[in-house]
Design a protein around this motif. Sequence first.
Motif, PDB file in Angstrom:
ATOM      1  N   ALA A  41     -16.244 -21.153   5.586  1.00 35.88           N
ATOM      2  CA  ALA A  41     -16.462 -20.705   4.213  1.00 35.88           C
ATOM      3  C   ALA A  41     -16.968 -21.821   3.313  1.00 35.88           C
ATOM      4  O   ALA A  41     -17.866 -21.605   2.490  1.00 35.88           O
ATOM      5  N   GLU A  50     -20.743 -20.452   4.015  1.00 36.89           N
ATOM      6  CA  GLU A  50     -21.012 -19.703   2.787  1.00 36.89           C
ATOM      7  C   GLU A  50     -21.363 -20.631   1.638  1.00 36.89           C
ATOM      8  O   GLU A  50     -22.251 -20.337   0.826  1.00 36.89           O
ATOM      9  N   SER A  65     -17.122 -14.259   0.631  1.00 37.44           N
ATOM     10  CA  SER A  65     -15.841 -13.742   1.106  1.00 37.44           C
ATOM     11  C   SER A  65     -14.749 -13.980   0.084  1.00 37.44           C
ATOM     12  O   SER A  65     -14.861 -14.821  -0.813  1.00 37.44           O
ATOM     13  N   ARG A  66     -13.656 -13.229   0.249  1.00 39.87           N
ATOM     14  CA  ARG A  66     -12.501 -13.439  -0.625  1.00 39.87           C
ATOM     15  C   ARG A  66     -11.920 -14.836  -0.437  1.00 39.87           C
ATOM     16  O   ARG A  66     -11.365 -15.417  -1.371  1.00 39.87           O
TER      17      ARG A  66
END
Length: 302
Positions: A41, A50, A65-66
Amino acid sequence: MSASRTWTAWSCTVRLTVDDPAVLGAACGELKALMDRVDKAASRFRADSELSIVNSRAGALVPVSRLLVDLVDVSLVAASVSGGAVDPTVGAAVIAAGYSEDIEAVCRRFPEPPADPEPISGWQHVQLNRKLALLGVPKDCALDLGATAKAWTADRAALVLSKRYGCAVLVEIGGDLRAAGDPVQPWVITVAERAGDPGVLVTLAHGGLTTSTRTVRRWQTPTGYAHHLIDPRTGKPAEGRWRTASVWAPTAVRANTFSTALVATGEAALGRLTLAGHPARLIDDDGEVTELSGWPASSVAA
């Protein structure tokens, strides 16, 4: 009786200690899995992370994403609490200083002059839509969550593993430690500037204990040494009063926020630490130690 396992990840030492040896293997697997998710992430060194995708699309809102929402949210809270001393938008400045790849590769390459300091866009300009999980950064800006993501991971792992396995847990990721659960005896921790150096012994029963220093992740340039802790006011590696700061707080993220701020901006962060009342141990460029706000009296020099 406690059991511990140590390995290397994220270019630092990772150590997991539990007071139930029977759960150590499973707990280590969960910690490694969490670290892998955080790496995918939020790593600055992975083109497929990400965070790298968001940075490459600066100026646009990007679905994330969370997990990355949580990590960025924590970094923005840290920026607010520290008065901007811990700013996640220093990514371009870190790269300009020479930290463009994993620290081991940076230290191996031929010394290069640092680029001109990059202006800091400022954390207030980061766009985070928590409800829709959208993240955007200004053009010519790059996020670097290194100051908080490691501490968040230590916090998350300690709390989850302690609850899941019903035992006391101590998670250490580099200079960020978090204790959770109820150990029969507090954990005994050596606080030092660098792994293997002489240090001071303290006990930790709960909460977070972090050390930030400009003496470890540093590299040679033709103009001298550079390091990874950026002063957002200048866009350059920090040159403040303290080379190392160790702080205790209820969470590792909170402790890391103050330890990073103290090294990044020096005296400017001291007032906020004093108001927060968190115990701290500071080492200046001459090696003089200052202990504040109830840091346990020590007899062994760093």
